[in-house]
Write a protein that holds these residues in place. Sequence first.
Motif, PDB file in Angstrom:
ATOM      1  N   CYS A 138       0.849  -1.199   0.000  1.00 20.89           N
ATOM      2  CA  CYS A 138       0.000   0.000   0.000  1.00 20.89           C
ATOM      3  C   CYS A 138       0.885   1.250   0.000  1.00 20.89           C
ATOM      4  O   CYS A 138       0.584   2.231  -0.687  1.00 20.89           O
ATOM      5  N   GLY A 139       1.956   1.197   0.758  1.00 22.39           N
ATOM      6  CA  GLY A 139       2.875   2.339   0.790  1.00 22.39           C
ATOM      7  C   GLY A 139       3.490   2.598  -0.573  1.00 22.39           C
ATOM      8  O   GLY A 139       3.578   3.747  -1.027  1.00 22.39           O
ATOM      9  N   TYR A 140       3.889   1.543  -1.257  1.00 22.54           N
ATOM     10  CA  TYR A 140       4.520   1.692  -2.571  1.00 22.54           C
ATOM     11  C   TYR A 140       3.533   2.271  -3.579  1.00 22.54           C
ATOM     12  O   TYR A 140       3.886   3.106  -4.410  1.00 22.54           O
ATOM     13  N   LEU A 141       2.294   1.823  -3.463  1.00 19.19           N
ATOM     14  CA  LEU A 141       1.244   2.358  -4.345  1.00 19.19           C
ATOM     15  C   LEU A 141       1.103   3.862  -4.113  1.00 19.19           C
ATOM     16  O   LEU A 141       1.119   4.663  -5.058  1.00 19.19           O
ATOM     17  N   ALA A 142       0.998   4.248  -2.843  1.00 20.49           N
ATOM     18  CA  ALA A 142       0.838   5.667  -2.511  1.00 20.49           C
ATOM     19  C   ALA A 142       2.041   6.470  -3.004  1.00 20.49           C
ATOM     20  O   ALA A 142       1.890   7.539  -3.609  1.00 20.49           O
ATOM     21  N   LEU A 143       3.256   5.954  -2.769  1.00 21.84           N
ATOM     22  CA  LEU A 143       4.468   6.673  -3.183  1.00 21.84           C
ATOM     23  C   LEU A 143       4.472   6.888  -4.688  1.00 21.84           C
ATOM     24  O   LEU A 143       4.760   7.987  -5.173  1.00 21.84           O
ATOM     25  N   ASN A 144       4.145   5.836  -5.447  1.00 16.19           N
ATOM     26  CA  ASN A 144       4.215   5.955  -6.904  1.00 16.19           C
ATOM     27  C   ASN A 144       3.149   6.879  -7.461  1.00 16.19           C
ATOM     28  O   ASN A 144       3.391   7.622  -8.406  1.00 16.19           O
ATOM     29  N   VAL A 145       1.956   6.836  -6.861  1.00 21.04           N
ATOM     30  CA  VAL A 145       0.902   7.753  -7.305  1.00 21.04           C
ATOM     31  C   VAL A 145       1.364   9.187  -7.050  1.00 21.04           C
ATOM     32  O   VAL A 145       1.297  10.054  -7.922  1.00 21.04           O
ATOM     33  N   LEU A 146       1.869   9.417  -5.844  1.00 23.51           N
ATOM     34  CA  LEU A 146       2.302  10.765  -5.464  1.00 23.51           C
ATOM     35  C   LEU A 146       3.428  11.258  -6.369  1.00 23.51           C
ATOM     36  O   LEU A 146       3.369  12.357  -6.939  1.00 23.51           O
ATOM     37  N   ILE A 147       4.451  10.439  -6.553  1.00 21.08           N
ATOM     38  CA  ILE A 147       5.623  10.866  -7.329  1.00 21.08           C
ATOM     39  C   ILE A 147       5.251  11.017  -8.802  1.00 21.08           C
ATOM     40  O   ILE A 147       5.549  12.044  -9.431  1.00 21.08           O
ATOM     41  N   GLY A 148       4.592  10.018  -9.341  1.00 22.86           N
ATOM     42  CA  GLY A 148       4.236  10.064 -10.762  1.00 22.86           C
ATOM     43  C   GLY A 148       3.386  11.277 -11.079  1.00 22.86           C
ATOM     44  O   GLY A 148       3.643  12.017 -12.027  1.00 22.86           O
ATOM     45  N   TRP A 149       2.395  11.489 -10.235  1.00 19.99           N
ATOM     46  CA  TRP A 149       1.457  12.584 -10.470  1.00 19.99           C
ATOM     47  C   TRP A 149       2.164  13.936 -10.340  1.00 19.99           C
ATOM     48  O   TRP A 149       2.042  14.796 -11.216  1.00 19.99           O
ATOM     49  N   THR A 150       2.923  14.104  -9.255  1.00 20.59           N
ATOM     50  CA  THR A 150       3.584  15.391  -9.013  1.00 20.59           C
ATOM     51  C   THR A 150       4.571  15.721 -10.135  1.00 20.59           C
ATOM     52  O   THR A 150       4.592  16.849 -10.653  1.00 20.59           O
ATOM     53  N   CYS A 151       5.385  14.728 -10.529  1.00 16.10           N
ATOM     54  CA  CYS A 151       6.408  14.992 -11.543  1.00 16.10           C
ATOM     55  C   CYS A 151       5.762  15.280 -12.897  1.00 16.10           C
ATOM     56  O   CYS A 151       6.194  16.180 -13.625  1.00 16.10           O
ATOM     57  N   LEU A 152       4.705  14.543 -13.234  1.00 14.71           N
ATOM     58  CA  LEU A 152       4.071  14.750 -14.530  1.00 14.71           C
ATOM     59  C   LEU A 152       3.375  16.114 -14.567  1.00 14.71           C
ATOM     60  O   LEU A 152       3.419  16.827 -15.566  1.00 14.71           O
ATOM     61  N   GLU A 153       2.752  16.471 -13.449  1.00 19.40           N
ATOM     62  CA  GLU A 153       2.068  17.753 -13.368  1.00 19.40           C
ATOM     63  C   GLU A 153       3.072  18.905 -13.525  1.00 19.40           C
ATOM     64  O   GLU A 153       2.805  19.852 -14.273  1.00 19.40           O
ATOM     65  N   SER A 154       4.233  18.804 -12.867  1.00 22.01           N
ATOM     66  CA  SER A 154       5.223  19.878 -13.021  1.00 22.01           C
ATOM     67  C   SER A 154       5.751  19.907 -14.442  1.00 22.01           C
ATOM     68  O   SER A 154       6.001  20.981 -15.002  1.00 22.01           O
ATOM     69  N   GLU A 155       5.897  18.721 -15.034  1.00 21.55           N
ATOM     70  CA  GLU A 155       6.390  18.684 -16.409  1.00 21.55           C
ATOM     71  C   GLU A 155       5.405  19.405 -17.322  1.00 21.55           C
ATOM     72  O   GLU A 155       5.794  20.175 -18.194  1.00 21.55           O
ATOM     73  N   ARG A 156       4.109  19.141 -17.071  1.00 23.43           N
ATOM     74  CA  ARG A 156       3.091  19.756 -17.901  1.00 23.43           C
ATOM     75  C   ARG A 156       3.125  21.272 -17.770  1.00 23.43           C
ATOM     76  O   ARG A 156       2.907  22.005 -18.719  1.00 23.43           O
ATOM     77  N   GLN A 157       3.405  21.736 -16.569  1.00 26.46           N
ATOM     78  CA  GLN A 157       3.425  23.186 -16.354  1.00 26.46           C
ATOM     79  C   GLN A 157       4.801  23.769 -16.633  1.00 26.46           C
ATOM     80  O   GLN A 157       5.049  24.937 -16.338  1.00 26.46           O
ATOM     81  N   ARG A 158       5.684  22.936 -17.192  1.00 25.67           N
ATOM     82  CA  ARG A 158       7.037  23.357 -17.578  1.00 25.67           C
ATOM     83  C   ARG A 158       7.782  24.006 -16.410  1.00 25.67           C
ATOM     84  O   ARG A 158       8.425  25.041 -16.557  1.00 25.67           O
ATOM     85  N   VAL A 159       7.635  23.426 -15.214  1.00 31.14           N
ATOM     86  CA  VAL A 159       8.428  23.898 -14.068  1.00 31.14           C
ATOM     87  C   VAL A 159       9.178  22.699 -13.497  1.00 31.14           C
ATOM     88  O   VAL A 159       8.878  21.549 -13.820  1.00 31.14           O
ATOM     89  N   HIS A 160      10.175  22.988 -12.628  1.00 37.14           N
ATOM     90  CA  HIS A 160      10.873  21.889 -11.966  1.00 37.14           C
ATOM     91  C   HIS A 160       9.952  21.256 -10.931  1.00 37.14           C
ATOM     92  O   HIS A 160       9.131  21.953 -10.341  1.00 37.14           O
ATOM     93  N   PRO A 161      10.082  19.971 -10.681  1.00 33.84           N
ATOM     94  CA  PRO A 161       9.265  19.354  -9.629  1.00 33.84           C
ATOM     95  C   PRO A 161       9.576  20.011  -8.294  1.00 33.84           C
ATOM     96  O   PRO A 161      10.714  20.461  -8.081  1.00 33.84           O
ATOM     97  N   PRO A 162       8.605  20.096  -7.376  1.00 38.73           N
ATOM     98  CA  PRO A 162       8.857  20.729  -6.077  1.00 38.73           C
ATOM     99  C   PRO A 162       9.968  20.007  -5.318  1.00 38.73           C
ATOM    100  O   PRO A 162      10.182  18.813  -5.500  1.00 38.73           O
TER     101      PRO A 162
END
Lengths: 391, 256, 126
Positions: free
Chosen positions: A134-158
Amino acid sequence: MLEKALKGSPRYWGWILFLIIVIGLCSLVYINQLIHGLTVTGMSRDISWGFYIAQFTYLVGVAASGVMIALPFYLHNYEKYRGLVIMGEFLAISAVVMSLCFVLVDIGQPQRAMNMILHPTPNSMLFWDMVVLCGYLALNVLIGWTCLESERQRVHPPKWIKPIIYLSVVWGFAIHTVTAFLYAGLPSRHYWLSAIVAARFLAAAFCAGPALLLLILYVVRKLTGYYQGDAATKTLTKTITYAMCVNVFFFMLELFTAFYSNIPGHMEPMVFLFSGLEGNTSLVGWMWAAAACCILSIILLVPPKLRDNKSLLPFTLVILVFGTWVDKGMSFVTAGFTPNAFNTVTPYWPTSSEIAVSVMIWSIGALVLTILYKIATDIKRDLSELTPEDE
Amino acid sequence: MKQSRRNFLKFAGISAAGLCLTPAAGALASGKAHPIVNKAHLKAKRWAMVIDTRKLNTKEQIEKLADACHHWHNVPKIPTNQDIKWLWDASYSESFPEQENNHMAEELEERRFPLLCNHCEHPPCVRVCPTKATFQRADHIVAMDYHRCIGCRYCMAACPFGARSFNFMDPRLHLDMDNLNMKFPTRMRGVVEKCNFCVEKLAEGELPVCVTKSEGAIVFGDLTDPNSPVREVLRKDFTIRRKPELGTEPGVYYII
Amino acid sequence: MHYGGKIIAGLVIFLALVSLPFWFNLGSAAYKQPQVELPKNEKNCIESKEYMRAHHMQLLNEWRDWALRDGERTYINSKGKEFTISLQKTCLRCHTSKEKFCDKCHQDAGVTPYCWDCHVPPKEAK
């Protein structure tokens, strides 16, 4: 970002519809299992785990393999993996979802599953497996989503995501280690009672997972034009090569220990797998085919000329995935129960119900993966990063 | 504004906590009601069993005990390999695979051995259970809470003695519903079960069913008490246990 | 307002669905408390009628853990009287019919406790 998944071509929607129909039809078989119990499976008093738990084990490996991309990219700033890393994370999400589903369909009282949280039991490896998955699922959702969202907004990930990424790399190793500990700590199951099970699992995961990823990405490229780049493919194929060699090496270590020591308990599961025991030869053909595939895949991977041959690589990856799947997804669990507690052999073969329920879960995984990959490739298209610049 | 929102949240939190506590307070309303251990309860620090296989060694003898046990505990008879067994019989090599010898005494080769849960001192089934559905009592009986079992069958993989059975189907399909023992429940589909050393009988001051039916071939008592019947027998005769090398410390001894 | 019509239509459908149970029961007779059959030979339950009515499920939960997990199988009630902790041997000895006692309220309340998947009610076994 989810809106990307809601707009697509008729082909995209046709595939989604197809998956939903398959899930719906196969879920009828699962409902039948819920009504009648696990008696619809081929499992028995002596072989009490079967195909479901084997699929769970294999898919945890697929999930863990995301590490082989995340580690070079995030820890060593290996830029060539920029296009690959999100695909690895999303495959991990889908694989974890499938493995959790496989555990759920395997238990006799699924409506009581929450008892694991109501009565947490730290001495049980299954409890820890639930925690890490469950932890790995949460980590991957969080990381994947955050990094892709920053990529979309053309900024560095937080910045706060960095430590979480490092944690996820360690966590990837943890999920498969704990899954190996499910087996490796049980007295009297000789095939499982080996210190090298966790290492074997990790090696198999690190070749099979990336191989599966590359195969899926062939399809993705055909459908969306997305390509991770030659350089990324080449490097990842090298990882696969090393991991596969280590995987086969580790298995040979098991063979040596069993046969040189000449201890019957250690030899019998191997004998059962490769030549049959007490007349039971159900896995013999599969094992020899798998062994041949594993050896052949190494022959085709080690020489750079063959490894970098673009038209040969898909074939190599297919036989590698098949070989490792037979080892972990078919034979590992059954061989642990053979011979059984009374030193006799009880036959096991999955029933059509078990296969149908497994198809349901694979389709759920495919659905999750399709939606996630649709989002990822659409965003890459918006950023005009469908193919890497050095192409 | 900010202050009042904080106050509101505090108030809401306390109210929510109060709501959670109310049912618990209700349950306590019965005042000094409480449970105690039955006065007639047979007590021991470590229950153990010695089976004299010189007296008890044929299929018929063991089946008679198994039938009594299975009837008392409402264990179904299922004709497939998804069956339920609390007490059953097996050959020497099936019972003691690591202690098999060449050219054994012919009489020994023919003997059947009664098998049941060993109620180990260090039970692997208890170690692996993710919900404490299987647990060890203070008297070292390994017990099962069928209400809590989720049916993951991890305990079956962990038990080296094959002592555990899973209810693959509703057991009542294979029980004579007109002929149940009304003093004991059945089980439901999807949970694991096994021999419980008759805890429900011990609680009423009686010995396990198989012990009373065995005509002296099975002795039952406290292993820690030097004067107990089991220690008396153990002093006199050579005994072995199943798979002692695994360190689970089985509580069932066999006189050979 | 963008999509005003659609939003209102959606709200109407939502409200209709949520209030469906009320429409469904419109015109049916008022709820009557179920008449349970009480034991003939015994006047007092293990605790007061009011307490049992409100808390029998918590009590049974506690009984279950006390008897099975803690090995404490005798219940001393709030008045100091002793009872054997057992659904089949104590409760069902007086309440001899599950259908005329347990089921009456459970059906009306729409609950299906799974006690009976394992514990055997007297009638069923005949």
